[in-house]
Design an enzyme around this catalytic site. Structure first.
Site, PDB file in Angstrom:
ATOM      1  N   HIS A   1       9.060  -0.407  -4.988  1.00 48.81           N
ATOM      2  CA  HIS A   1       7.747   0.046  -5.483  1.00 48.81           C
ATOM      3  C   HIS A   1       7.524  -0.393  -6.936  1.00 48.81           C
ATOM      4  CE1 HIS A   1       4.654   3.297  -4.230  1.00 48.81           C
ATOM      5  NE2 HIS A   1       4.083   2.426  -5.039  1.00 48.81           N
TER       6      HIS A   1
ATOM      7  N   ALA B   1       0.839  -1.201   0.000  1.00 51.82           N
ATOM      8  CA  ALA B   1       0.000   0.000   0.000  1.00 51.82           C
ATOM      9  C   ALA B   1       0.874   1.252   0.000  1.00 51.82           C
ATOM     10  CB  ALA B   1      -0.950  -0.029   1.196  1.00 51.82           C
ATOM     11  N   ARG B   2       1.152   1.776   1.184  1.00 47.70           N
ATOM     12  CA  ARG B   2       2.029   2.935   1.342  1.00 47.70           C
ATOM     13  C   ARG B   2       2.889   2.725   2.576  1.00 47.70           C
ATOM     14  NH1 ARG B   2       1.095   3.572  -3.113  1.00 47.70           N
ATOM     15  NH2 ARG B   2       0.316   5.412  -4.244  1.00 47.70           N
TER      16      ARG B   2
ATOM     17  N   GLU C   1      10.998   6.419   1.450  1.00 49.46           N
ATOM     18  CA  GLU C   1      11.124   5.728   0.160  1.00 49.46           C
ATOM     19  C   GLU C   1      11.847   6.650  -0.818  1.00 49.46           C
ATOM     20  OE1 GLU C   1       7.976   4.329  -3.133  1.00 49.46           O
ATOM     21  OE2 GLU C   1       7.653   3.403  -1.179  1.00 49.46           O
TER      22      GLU C   1
END
Length: 351
Positions: free
Chosen positions: A305, A256-257, A286
């Site tokens: 990612h 997700a995040r 990130e």
């Protein structure tokens, strides 16, 4: 304003009837995709605008935005483009946008919608098997010493069976549902927590059980997969308290995040063997800085990612972006358009 409109019409005529859009393509963005955008639009970059601002900035009616880990799109950013009508994201997430600024300007925002769901679900199931069976560790050890591995390392690297285990999904949207659909083939018991339950038909089709209280699900699962959007309510949703509720054999997977999981708490949980392992396609920060603890743990599998990065999805993503800009300029809507009024709380509705 009239002068701007006249200038815009003249520039469009000069560009063969093409609309002018802003697109700062990533350095590694394939040239074939750049060419596709160029066939439909007059594409300019911010570097070009900086060198010829008077001619370009006011003519831009659309933008394709490629977010990075530190992306933000503020009111000041939008102010540079007075005639911007549509903003197309080369992503599903939109948490880095100042949506109030977009709403006030009447700029329409489009995402990639559900286009990445199947690829992300594939990544989840692949990592679930790889991490629980310790395949990455075994692969590395065997390559270093093939004979020695057979002699004294075979038993220490036994993994955990995936089939028949219990899966907990946080966020049963399109991604979570695809994860459940694929997990059904592993005969997993599927639990999920969401803002509200899916329809009974949806639940029966994948064999999922709704758990209304998030913390009640944590002690039950062998795998916890995070698929929910990032919001004020979900920031640091999984912290030390939550890790302490999980099985010591549990595996956390986050697609997700990064900010949904407290990084310091995750590191501590792994170091203290509060949980067994983690699979991460997103992190906070990130990217992670070189030498970060998570990068040196053998029981952590991390990718930058890229969970939805397949050739098929990238091809479709380009088409979605092109169609979104054309629809936005023409006043048409698509299912990938954000309902900004609803999201920002300026209109009632169920979100």
């Amino acid at each position: 304003m009239r002068c701007m409109r006249m200038a815009s019409e003249l520039l469009e005529m000069h560009n063969g009837g093409k609309h002018t859009i802003l697109a700062d393509f990533p350095p590694d963005f394939p040239q074939e995709y750049v060419t596709q955008f160029g066939k439909r639009f007059n594409v300019v970059t911010r570097d070009q605008i900086n060198s010829d601002e008077s001619m370009q900035a006011e003519q831009i009616v659309g933008a394709i935005y490629f977010p990075t880990g530190a992306s933000t799109v503020s009111r000041d950013y939008l102010a540079k483009f007075p005639n911007l009508k549509v903003f197309s994201l080369f992503s599903v997430g939109y948490g880095f946008l100042d949506l109030d600024a977009f709403r006030e300007r009447g700029i329409r925002v489009f995402t990639l919608g559900d286009i990445q769901s199947e690829d992300l679900a594939d990544w989840v199931l692949g990592v679930m098997v790889m991490v629980s069976r310790r395949l990455f560790e075994v692969n590395q050890q065997y390559k270093q010493d093939t004979l020695g591995f057979y002699q004294d390392k075979l038993w220490p690297f036994l993994g955990k069976q995936v089939s028949g285990s219990t899966l907990g999904i946080v966020g049963m949207g399109s991604i979570g549902y695809q994860v459940a659909l694929k997990a059904k083939a592993f005969r997993m018991k599927i639990l999920y927590h969401n803002r509200k339950a899916r329809s009974r038909e949806d639940e029966l089709s994948v064999g999922a059980e709704f758990i209304p209280k998030f913390h009640e699900m944590l002690p039950l699962v062998d795998f916890l997969v995070v698929c929910c959007p990032l919001s004020q309510a979900t920031c640091n949703l999984i912290d030390k308290r939550e890790f302490d509720m999980m099985k010591p054999t549990a595996v956390l997977i986050n697609v997700a995040r990064g900010k949904i999981v407290n990084t310091a708490a995750l590191v501590a949980a792994l170091e203290n063997q509060t949980i067994a392992a983690a699979g991460l396609d997103v992190t906070d920060p990130e990217p992670l800085p070189n030498g970060h603890s998570l990068l040196n743990m053998p029981n952590v599998f991390i990718t930058p990612h890229v969970g939805a990065s397949t050739v098929t999805t990238r091809d479709r993503s380009v088409e979605v972006c092109i169609n979104s800009i054309l629809a936005g300029i023409d006043g048409r809507s698509t299912e990938t358009e954000l309902d900004i009024e609803l999201i920002t709380g300026n209109r009632q509705g169920d979100i």
